[in-house]
Scaffold this active site. Sequence first.
Site, short mmCIF file in Angstrom:
data_model
loop_
_atom_site.label_atom_id
_atom_site.label_comp_id
_atom_site.label_asym_id
_atom_site.label_seq_id
_atom_site.Cartn_x
_atom_site.Cartn_y
_atom_site.Cartn_z
N ASP A 2 0.84 -1.04 0.06
CA ASP A 2 -0.04 -0.17 -0.06
C ASP A 2 0.69 1.20 -0.03
OD1 ASP A 2 -2.44 1.44 0.02
OD2 ASP A 2 -2.70 1.17 2.27
N ASN A 50 -10.52 -3.19 -6.31
CA ASN A 50 -9.85 -2.14 -7.13
C ASN A 50 -10.26 -1.89 -8.49
OD1 ASN A 50 -6.52 -3.27 -5.62
ND2 ASN A 50 -7.88 -1.57 -5.14
N TRP A 51 -11.16 -2.98 -9.13
CA TRP A 51 -11.79 -2.85 -10.25
C TRP A 51 -12.70 -1.58 -10.30
CZ3 TRP A 51 -9.79 -5.80 -14.02
CH2 TRP A 51 -9.73 -7.12 -13.71
#
Length: 232
Positions: A2, A50-51
């Site tokens: 991250d 995340n799409w």
Amino acid sequence: MDGNGRWAQLRGLPRLEGHRAGAESVRDITRAARELGVEALTLFAFSSQNWARPADEVAGLMELLREFIIEERAEILDNQIRLEGLGDTERLPPHVKGPLDELRSASAGNRGMVLTLALSYGGRESIASAVRACARDVAAGVVKPDDIDVERFERYLPTAGLPPVDLLIRTSGEQRISNFMLWELAYAELVFVDVLWPEFRRAHLQGCLETFGGRERRFGLTSAQLADRSDV
Ligand code: IPE
Ligand code: MG
């Protein structure tokens, strides 16, 4: 992994440049983990959620993934690394899924370290899919509901072939699990580091492993019980 976006933002760069720098950390950490004798390294590269990021960021991430798989192919094979994918990889575009599947089969016989890329992965999603598979077996009469216990159920999880998780490292200072391996993390040690992923390199990994080494893992037992056991 991250902090790619924040790393870029701090430098006035587009987010994708953060992901590009992050890919360098992936190479460095994979190499370091292999050399340090890590048995299994799983990288949370792209979540089911995340799409929903902007289309150009998703496309850029997919391109970087493709580059990583193609460029690291020789080194992965030379170093006896087995590449695995975890998650709904059917959703990946063909230019990523193709090279991923090819390297998965080419490296299938390797025994040095298993490198798993969690792609289009969600912990809840994977539990739901395990429940579906288990329910199908119950409906087919292969499994009795009363026989479903922890050991039996976890065989349906997509991580069934991986060793138990010892250590979870999250970079960037966030202290969240964010839908990663919810079941599997039950007794994992959690280490949160205040370093953005593009800056996380071998020395940081070694630091995390030292922190891990200093933890007492009791698995619900008492310290005294553990001491008795190690005397045996
Ligand atoms: C992690 O970096 C990489 C992926 C999720 C693909 P982020 O993109 O989440 O970076 P931040 O959180 O915006 O800094
Ligand atoms: Mg983030």
